[in-house]
Design a protein around this motif. Structure first.
Motif, mmCIF file in Angstrom:
data_model
loop_
_atom_site.group_PDB
_atom_site.id
_atom_site.type_symbol
_atom_site.label_atom_id
_atom_site.label_comp_id
_atom_site.label_asym_id
_atom_site.label_seq_id
_atom_site.Cartn_x
_atom_site.Cartn_y
_atom_site.Cartn_z
ATOM 1 N N ASP A 164 0.804 -1.216 0.000
ATOM 2 C CA ASP A 164 0.000 0.000 0.000
ATOM 3 C C ASP A 164 0.842 1.274 0.000
ATOM 4 O O ASP A 164 0.662 2.169 0.818
ATOM 5 N N THR A 165 1.747 1.357 -0.946
ATOM 6 C CA THR A 165 2.506 2.571 -1.210
ATOM 7 C C THR A 165 2.475 2.781 -2.722
ATOM 8 O O THR A 165 2.239 1.825 -3.475
ATOM 9 N N GLY A 220 -1.860 10.794 1.685
ATOM 10 C CA GLY A 220 -2.737 9.650 1.868
ATOM 11 C C GLY A 220 -3.098 8.950 0.571
ATOM 12 O O GLY A 220 -3.695 7.871 0.586
ATOM 13 N N THR A 251 -2.498 4.665 -0.564
ATOM 14 C CA THR A 251 -2.149 3.989 0.687
ATOM 15 C C THR A 251 -3.156 2.902 1.046
ATOM 16 O O THR A 251 -2.983 2.235 2.058
ATOM 17 N N ASP A 252 -4.168 2.703 0.228
ATOM 18 C CA ASP A 252 -5.207 1.711 0.509
ATOM 19 C C ASP A 252 -5.565 0.998 -0.797
ATOM 20 O O ASP A 252 -6.177 1.585 -1.691
#
Length: 137
Positions: free
Chosen positions: A24-25, A97, A100-101
């Motif tokens: 998640d990057t 953010g 990230t997901d």
């Protein structure tokens, strides 16, 4: 001295590998999309990513649309949905953010590519797009 340089080089290589392998990057997403498309991460093209972002297409209603229709021409700025809801900036430099997901990334690629391109984006297109956004400072 040589021993210290080798140790420092190995430590740096380990850190780079850890970031690239993180799911998640943005670097992790690029690595995953490159692997899915059968190319090296270095083959991802920021120029193709930018072209995808700026290209205009005929939308469902027949009107011309592009990613910039909602996200603005500058991905460091907030955008706005068709119903007026704020969209946080796309560029990770302006929105840490972003990327990230995994569930959100896939959800929004699927929805936005379908809205703009009338199809889902390929893994290569997703990787190119993130490569472009990552270079924006």
């Amino acid at each position: 001295m040589i021993k210290r340089l080798c140790c420092n080089g190995l430590a740096m290589l380990g850190m780079i590998s850890a970031v690239a392998g993180a799911a998640d990057t943005s670097a992790g997403f690029m690595a995953n999309y490159a692997q899915q498309s059968g190319v090296a991460v270095s083959a991802l093209s920021p120029a193709r990513g930018e072209a995808l972002y700026r290209s205009e297409h005929r939308g469902r209603d027949g009107k011309t649309v592009s990613c910039t229709s909602c996200h603005t021409a500058n991905p460091k700025q907030a955008g706005q949905t068709r119903v007026g809801k704020r969209i946080e900036p796309l560029a990770p430099a302006a929105n840490p953010g972003r990327f990230t997901d995994a569930a959100k990334v896939e959800k929004w690629f699927r929805r936005n590519c379908t809205d703009v391109l009338q199809r889902e984006c390929s893994a290569q297109e997703k990787g190119d797009f993130i490569a472009w956004l990552n270079q924006i400072k």
